[in-house]
Write a protein that holds these residues in place. Structure first.
Motif, short mmCIF file in Angstrom:
data_model
loop_
_atom_site.label_atom_id
_atom_site.label_comp_id
_atom_site.label_asym_id
_atom_site.label_seq_id
_atom_site.Cartn_x
_atom_site.Cartn_y
_atom_site.Cartn_z
N ARG A 34 0.70 -1.39 0.46
CA ARG A 34 0.29 0.23 -0.17
C ARG A 34 0.86 0.99 -0.46
NH1 ARG A 34 -5.56 -0.42 3.23
NH2 ARG A 34 -6.16 -2.60 3.06
N TYR A 37 0.34 6.88 3.83
CA TYR A 37 -1.41 7.51 4.00
C TYR A 37 -0.63 8.55 3.83
CZ TYR A 37 -3.81 2.52 3.92
OH TYR A 37 -3.82 1.85 3.93
N ILE A 128 -13.98 -4.06 11.69
CA ILE A 128 -14.37 -3.06 10.08
C ILE A 128 -13.35 -1.82 11.01
CG2 ILE A 128 -14.96 -1.85 8.65
CD1 ILE A 128 -15.28 -4.45 7.90
N SER A 129 -13.69 -1.38 11.66
CA SER A 129 -12.58 0.42 12.18
C SER A 129 -11.06 -0.29 12.51
CB SER A 129 -13.92 1.13 12.91
OG SER A 129 -13.45 0.18 13.94
N GLU A 132 -8.99 -1.13 9.39
CA GLU A 132 -9.24 -0.20 8.81
C GLU A 132 -7.38 0.63 9.83
OE1 GLU A 132 -10.84 3.63 7.08
OE2 GLU A 132 -11.87 2.23 7.84
N LYS A 133 -7.64 0.71 10.46
CA LYS A 133 -7.09 1.54 11.54
C LYS A 133 -5.62 1.28 11.81
CE LYS A 133 -8.99 5.31 11.25
NZ LYS A 133 -8.96 6.73 10.30
N GLU A 136 -2.62 1.42 9.24
CA GLU A 136 -1.68 2.63 9.04
C GLU A 136 -1.25 2.70 9.63
OE1 GLU A 136 -5.04 5.74 9.47
OE2 GLU A 136 -6.27 4.56 7.52
#
Length: 144
Positions: A34, A37, A128-129, A132-133, A136
């Motif tokens: 990826r 960010y 999910i949160s 996602e976090k 990063e």
């Protein structure tokens, strides 16, 4: 007497299943591929320059963020061991999530049994949160 009874779970098999699910969700190929960010580039620059002698450093001509010096020191140590910069930032976040899932699983299993510990760890990993976090490379996941 009950006709149907549930078999008691073997904790070793359940923990092995959770670890396999964790490594499936956070595969190393996905983490390194990826792009950087929003603020991850600044953290990468600080991690490359920070040392134990001086906790302040400049990144791109600006004084670095002083909120999380431990995150930058750990990332800097991983970089010096030869791990790529992006992978070292994200590896810290993911390992903090892994440790948090272990703590939640132990707390729930001591309170309500092995099945509750497995379910609570699975919920912690698969939200999910959180997914996602934690991908990063920010130091905020160390505060969870």
């Amino acid at each position: 007497m009950a006709i149907y009874t549930e078999k008691e779970l073997r904790p070793h098999l359940a923990v092995l299943f959770l670890v396999a699910c964790f490594f499936f969700l956070f595969s190393m190929l996905q983490i390194g591929d990826r792009e950087l960010y929003w603020n991850e580039g600044l953290h990468a620059a600080v991690a490359r320059e920070i040392s134990f002698q001086k906790s302040t450093c400049t990144a791109h001509g600006v004084i670095s963020l002083q909120e999380f010096p431990l995150f930058h020191l750990i990332a800097g140590g991983l970089i010096k061991f030869g791990i790529p910069v992006v992978l070292s930032l994200r590896l810290i976040s993911i390992s903090c999530l892994f440790l948090l899932a272990i703590v939640v699983g132990f707390a729930a299993s001591r309170q309500h049994g092995v099945r509750a510990g497995i379910v609570s760890s699975a919920v912690m990993i698969s939200t999910i949160s959180v997914l996602e976090k934690s991908l990063e490379g920010y130091p905020n996941t160390m505060m969870m």
